[in-house]
Design an enzyme around this catalytic site. Structure first.
Site, short mmCIF file in Angstrom:
data_model
loop_
_atom_site.label_atom_id
_atom_site.label_comp_id
_atom_site.label_asym_id
_atom_site.label_seq_id
_atom_site.Cartn_x
_atom_site.Cartn_y
_atom_site.Cartn_z
N ARG A 1 1.15 14.72 13.64
CA ARG A 1 2.09 14.41 11.82
C ARG A 1 2.54 15.53 10.87
O ARG A 1 1.63 15.70 10.77
CB ARG A 1 1.38 13.03 11.61
CG ARG A 1 1.07 11.92 12.39
CD ARG A 1 0.57 11.31 11.44
NE ARG A 1 1.21 10.65 10.61
CZ ARG A 1 0.75 9.55 9.71
NH1 ARG A 1 -0.79 8.47 9.86
NH2 ARG A 1 1.43 8.75 8.93
N LYS B 1 1.23 -1.22 -0.15
CA LYS B 1 -0.14 0.16 -0.09
C LYS B 1 0.85 1.40 -0.18
O LYS B 1 0.69 2.10 -0.41
CB LYS B 1 -1.10 -0.09 1.58
CG LYS B 1 -1.73 1.17 1.24
CD LYS B 1 -2.26 1.17 2.80
CE LYS B 1 -1.71 1.67 3.73
NZ LYS B 1 -1.71 3.55 4.02
N ASN B 2 2.01 1.31 0.82
CA ASN B 2 2.39 2.93 1.22
C ASN B 2 3.27 2.87 0.12
O ASN B 2 4.11 3.71 -0.18
CB ASN B 2 3.38 2.36 2.71
CG ASN B 2 2.17 2.71 3.48
OD1 ASN B 2 1.29 2.65 3.96
ND2 ASN B 2 2.85 2.69 5.07
N ARG C 1 -3.79 10.49 4.52
CA ARG C 1 -2.83 11.26 4.48
C ARG C 1 -1.64 11.38 3.46
O ARG C 1 -1.10 12.23 3.01
CB ARG C 1 -2.21 11.15 5.67
CG ARG C 1 -1.37 12.51 6.35
CD ARG C 1 -0.41 11.71 7.37
NE ARG C 1 0.61 12.63 7.79
CZ ARG C 1 1.27 13.49 7.59
NH1 ARG C 1 -0.08 14.39 8.70
NH2 ARG C 1 2.05 14.44 7.86
N ASP D 1 5.77 20.16 8.28
CA ASP D 1 6.36 21.82 7.67
C ASP D 1 8.24 20.67 6.83
O ASP D 1 8.49 21.81 6.51
CB ASP D 1 7.47 22.10 10.00
CG ASP D 1 7.37 20.63 10.18
OD1 ASP D 1 7.33 19.65 10.41
OD2 ASP D 1 8.42 20.69 11.11
N ASP E 1 4.89 0.46 12.16
CA ASP E 1 3.90 0.29 11.58
C ASP E 1 3.81 -0.76 12.29
O ASP E 1 2.68 -2.35 12.16
CB ASP E 1 3.25 0.16 10.54
CG ASP E 1 3.05 1.25 9.63
OD1 ASP E 1 4.06 1.95 10.51
OD2 ASP E 1 2.40 1.83 8.63
N ARG F 1 -8.23 -0.53 5.09
CA ARG F 1 -6.96 0.60 4.02
C ARG F 1 -6.28 0.16 4.00
O ARG F 1 -5.25 -0.13 2.71
CB ARG F 1 -7.22 1.77 5.16
CG ARG F 1 -7.77 3.23 5.72
CD ARG F 1 -7.50 3.71 6.40
NE ARG F 1 -6.50 4.78 5.62
CZ ARG F 1 -5.49 5.13 6.37
NH1 ARG F 1 -5.47 5.58 7.72
NH2 ARG F 1 -4.35 5.25 5.62
N CYS G 1 -3.79 13.21 13.40
CA CYS G 1 -4.66 12.26 13.62
C CYS G 1 -4.65 10.95 14.30
O CYS G 1 -4.12 11.14 15.11
CB CYS G 1 -4.32 11.35 12.42
SG CYS G 1 -2.72 10.31 12.01
#
Ligand code: UD1
Length: 440
Positions: A124, A23-24, A95, A127, A310, A402, A119
């Site tokens: 999170r 996914k990422n 996100r 910047d 994670d 998700r 979140c």
């Protein structure tokens, strides 16, 4: 009516599980396709709600997509991008949609992307993303909850990140592909997903070196010069780790297929240390066996190649059943122990002290009604429920959807008793067998 995952725990896991595309990684590849004025085909795309959100977002920007869930392929034609605004409706859902910022700025010279905000797992901030774009010469302002960036010409720069942020590294890479001259990202994130993004872009004609190390160098190429490619996403190391954690909590022996074990080195070493048997069957398959009570351990989450944040919640479910006291220190996100109160409801003995969770292993967990607060906390509850005595019912499962493709199907093939049901909230008795509970 609400959907839940209902699990009758205590069944050992045996058999094979095939791991899906990451996914990422794929979410960023979809953003990167915005830089290619041609057709890109991405293979090994998992069927996940986050992927759907990203596809909807780029469609809204003017891309034309064909998403085939059967062949797990997305075809993206980004020749006519005609909108540079990523609406809050998308960014608030996911996100990772913030990653279109760098790509849109690079492609269109302007971008307006909603600020993600905090979140469930922490503040999170973004910047580093903004500072990076400013160093490349962009004019960046925040107005009405949106980041608005302009740049007639982006110019290569040396950008040193205060922390090796994954998202900031990706956004800066995407923004600098067509910049004049050389961009150096120092203290860059080194995750496998960063390498995947660089490989995708290089195959399309970009000039990136050093991905996977702490310094990434991007030599700007001519705008419009990237060409269409076919590319296959890397396997999802977090999904793989989650299935391995389930095995460790429940017991049994499974083959975990279609993975790149070197992406999981730190995690696998930790599991071996506490008593899990792991054997490489071939370069893409691991045999994992757990036949005794595991030992407690301590771990600290770190940027790659350290212990992945994670994987922290899934591992907490495993350590809840280990022999002795374990301490997990979460060093990346302020609020990533949302699973703790829910695991306690299942009988886990966990004390939280700021960024530390102190876990005293118990002999067994018991089934309960629990709520997923975010994606990985949800995974930890599934794992705990698979190991627990009795029935558990997990609500708020849109978080789990998700990131875990065909979750019930995959666990059922491993011998688990797991179902997705739809429940009428107005009724007090939610047990399976109740006529108001529909099995999906
Ligand atoms: C990505 C992953 C997420 C994973 C995380 C860390 C995706 C879609 N998500 O998230 O699953 O948990 O990497 O491996 O790929 N930070 C700042 N300012 C910034 C950016 C980050 O202070 O501008 C801080 C964050 O608050 C956090 C740390 O840096 O404490 C790491 O965040 P980052 O690596 O950016 O995570 P994401 O890219 O959001």
């Amino acid at each position: 009516m609400s959907k839940r995952i209902v699990i009758e725990g205590g069944k050992e896991l045996h058999g094979e599980v095939a791991i899906s595309g990451a996914k990422n990684a794929v979410l960023k590849l979809i953003a990167a396709a915005l830089l290619v004025q041609d057709i890109c085909i991405i293979h090994n795309v998992p069927d996940l709600s986050d992927v759907e959100t990203m596809v909807e977002l780029i469609n809204c920007l003017g891309a034309k997509t064909k998403y085939n869930k059967i062949t797990q392929t997305i075809e993206i034609d980004a020749r006519n991008i005609n909108n540079c605004t990523a609406d809050y409706a998308y960014v608030s859902k996911m996100r990772a949609s913030f990653n279109v910022l760098g790509a849109l700025l690079s492609r269109c010279g302007e971008a307006k992307v909603a600020l993600p905000g905090g979140c469930a797992i922490g503040e999170r901030r973004v910047d580093f993303h903004i500072k990076g774009l400013q160093l490349l010469g962009a004019n960046v302002n925040i107005e009405n909850g949106y980041v608005i960036a302009y740049a007639e010409n982006l110019i290569g720069a040396d950008i040193s990140l205060a922390l090796p942020s994954v998202g900031a590294t990706e956004n800066i890479m995407l923004a600098s592909i067509f910049a004049d001259g050389v961009t150096r990202i120092q203290n860059a994130a080194q995750e496998p997903e960063i390498i995947d993004l660089a490989n995708f872009l290089n195959m399309a004609g970009a000039d990136i070196s050093g991905a996977g190390t702490s310094e990434i160098i991007i030599n700007g190429v001519k705008k419009g010069s990237l060409h269409g490619i076919e590319y296959s996403t890397i396997p999802d190391r977090i999904e793989a780790a989650s299935y391995i954690c389930a095995l460790c909590a429940v017991g049994g022996e499974i083959l975990v297929k279609d993975i790149i074990p070197s992406h999981l080195t730190f995690f696998l070493n930790k599991l071996q240390e506490i008593g899990v048997q792991i054997e490489a069957i071939d370069p893409y398959i691991l045999k994992v066996k757990k036949d005794k009570v595991l030992k407690a351990t301590n771990l600290v989450t770190q940027p790659y190649p350290g212990f992945h944040t994670d994987m922290q919640a899934p591992v907490m479910s495993v350590l809840s059943l280990a022999d002795g006291i374990s301490i997990i220190t979460e060093s990346l996100f302020e609020n990533r122990f949302m699973q703790v109160p829910e695991l306690r409801r299942m009988g886990a003995n966990i004390q939280q002290e700021n960024s530390k969770a102190i876990i005293k292993g118990v002999e067994y967990l018991t089934g309960a009604e629990v709520k997923a607060s975010d994606l990985r906390a949800g995974a930890s509850l599934v794992i705990a429920a698979l190991a627990a005595r009795g029935t558990s019912s997990i609500s708020n499962i849109h978080h789990i959807d998700r990131g875990y493709e065909k979750l019930e199907e995959k666990f059922t093939l491993l011998g688990a008793n797991i179902k997705r049901v739809e429940i009428n909230e107005n009724l007090s008795d939610n047990q399976i067998g109740n006529p108001k509970v529909m099995i999906l």
